[in-house]
Design an enzyme around this catalytic site. Structure first.
Site, mmCIF file in Angstrom:
data_model
loop_
_atom_site.group_PDB
_atom_site.id
_atom_site.type_symbol
_atom_site.label_atom_id
_atom_site.label_comp_id
_atom_site.label_asym_id
_atom_site.label_seq_id
_atom_site.Cartn_x
_atom_site.Cartn_y
_atom_site.Cartn_z
ATOM 1 N N GLU A 104 0.838 -1.202 0.000
ATOM 2 C CA GLU A 104 0.000 0.000 0.000
ATOM 3 C C GLU A 104 0.875 1.255 0.000
ATOM 4 O OE1 GLU A 104 -4.242 1.602 1.801
ATOM 5 O OE2 GLU A 104 -3.179 0.036 2.900
ATOM 6 N N TYR A 178 0.466 -7.444 -2.263
ATOM 7 C CA TYR A 178 -0.568 -6.704 -1.549
ATOM 8 C C TYR A 178 -1.868 -7.230 -2.144
ATOM 9 C CZ TYR A 178 -3.445 -2.799 0.108
ATOM 10 O OH TYR A 178 -4.421 -2.033 0.710
ATOM 11 N N ASP A 217 1.143 -8.069 2.662
ATOM 12 C CA ASP A 217 -0.195 -7.969 3.219
ATOM 13 C C ASP A 217 -1.050 -8.932 2.415
ATOM 14 O OD1 ASP A 217 -2.798 -7.353 3.929
ATOM 15 O OD2 ASP A 217 -2.488 -5.188 3.949
ATOM 16 N N ASN A 219 -4.069 -9.917 3.152
ATOM 17 C CA ASN A 219 -5.480 -9.520 3.215
ATOM 18 C C ASN A 219 -6.406 -10.688 3.516
ATOM 19 O OD1 ASN A 219 -6.679 -6.971 3.256
ATOM 20 N ND2 ASN A 219 -5.910 -6.488 1.215
ATOM 21 N N ASP A 323 -1.312 2.169 10.147
ATOM 22 C CA ASP A 323 -2.213 1.400 11.002
ATOM 23 C C ASP A 323 -1.864 -0.089 10.989
ATOM 24 O OD1 ASP A 323 -3.088 1.028 8.404
ATOM 25 O OD2 ASP A 323 -5.105 1.826 8.725
#
Length: 340
Positions: A104, A178, A217, A219, A323
């Site tokens: 990201e 990602y 990531d 997800n 985050d």
């Protein structure tokens, strides 16, 4: 894509995030320069055992890598430009990984970041066609044999751009992703399923040639242990649906019908079977202080090299730059270099 606006509840979105008001406390302006505010140094821990600080530590240091290993790190930074203002460089300098994957990134062209350029001689930035969206970077101190940024067989290359980088080294492949999100209301779950179908074929094909280190990531929260509130999120929230968890499970442990496919290991979970630690905490609803999070960022390795992994840790205290928090792995150097 920012999370949907709604009242506080046990259901937390993990889609492409937008920094909210809570993140604005991470830095303050002093004579035109960004200065980090002190982190929460009280030593407070949430119920799940992770720290509750909402800004990164002022001083960052980590133990030296295990002798004979290379250190790999992956971090969803929720936008490079934003992270650069919040202590990003201090983490990179302190961690000093041999391979760093950033997800990201939200960059629109190859960035000129002095910290990254001086440390990593080989840099690949996979950039989305959509402005300031997604983005995956694979940065290495070691020269790869080859680099690709596509997902073979996927019918829509525009949905792949910015989400995958494959580095081939002498001893293995490093696969940085990602992974696409299933979307608010699961509206893009079909696109996620298409990604998972082609990605599963791809990682298995790579594994037949050389061992694979898959990082980034991903997800997905693989099991109920990997998010704070599994029951209200099941089959309602992207990252924790039957389709997504089963696709991940089938990569780790292929069905009997695929006899020639090798197995993979979710290495942090293997080494921490009982922990409920997370890599993502929403800025909203005081999730960090409450320990309400998701484990979305991971290392997955071919089963045959799992024993060569010497450690895998979540850098739980490095919160507030993004985050998400980083996760690192150290593995015997010959796995990557091919030289024993």
């Amino acid at each position: 894509m920012p999370p949907p606006k709604r009242k506080a509840s046990a259901i937390e979105s993990n889609s492409d995030h937008e920094h909210d008001a809570a993140s604005k406390s991470a830095t303050k302006k002093v004579k035109g320069k960004a200065v980090q505010e002190p982190a929460d140094n009280t030593g407070n821990l949430a119920a799940n055992g992770q720290p509750t600080n909402k800004v990164p530590p002022v001083h960052m240091s980590f133990p030296a890598r295990v002798e004979g290993t290379l250190r790999l790190a992956t971090w969803n930074i929720c936008g490079l430009a934003s992270a650069q203002k919040k202590g990003f460089k201090y983490y990179v300098e302190a961690e000093d990984p041999d391979i760093l994957v950033l997800t990201e990134t939200k960059v629109n062209s190859d960035p000129q970041d002095g910290t990254l350029n001086s440390r990593f001689g080989y840099r690949t930035w996979a950039i989305s066609d959509k402005k300031s969206y997604s983005g995956t970077a694979a940065l290495s101190k070691y020269k790869p044999i080859s680099v690709t940024t596509d997902l073979p067989g996927h019918p829509d290359p525009s949905l792949v751009k910015g989400r995958i980088v494959t580095l081939e080294f002498q001893g293995c492949y490093v696969l940085a992703t990602y992974v696409t999100n299933a979307g608010q209301g699961l509206k893009t779950l079909s696109e996620k399923n298409t990604w998972n179908r082609h990605f599963t074929t791809y990682i298995r094909d790579l594994d037949k040639k050389k061992p694979v280190i898959w990082m980034g990531d991903l997800n997905v929260a693989p099991t109920a242990q990997d998010l704070a509130n599994p029951k209200p999120n099941w089959n309602k929230t992207p990252g924790y649906t039957k389709d997504e968890t089963e696709a991940f499970k089938h990569i780790l442990d292929p069905p009997e019908s695929e006899e020639r496919s090798g197995k993979f290991i979710d290495i942090w979970r293997q080494r921490h079977p009982d922990d409920r630690h997370y890599t993502y905490f929403s800025y909203r609803f005081n999730c960090r202080a409450k320990g309400i999070g998701w484990r979305l960022d991971m290392f997955v390795v071919s089963e045959r090299i799992a024993e060569k992994v010497k450690m895998c840790d979540i850098r739980s205290e490095i919160y507030g730059v993004s985050d998400h928090v980083p996760i690192i792995m150290e593995i015997e150097s010959d796995v990557i270099t091919g030289m024993s």
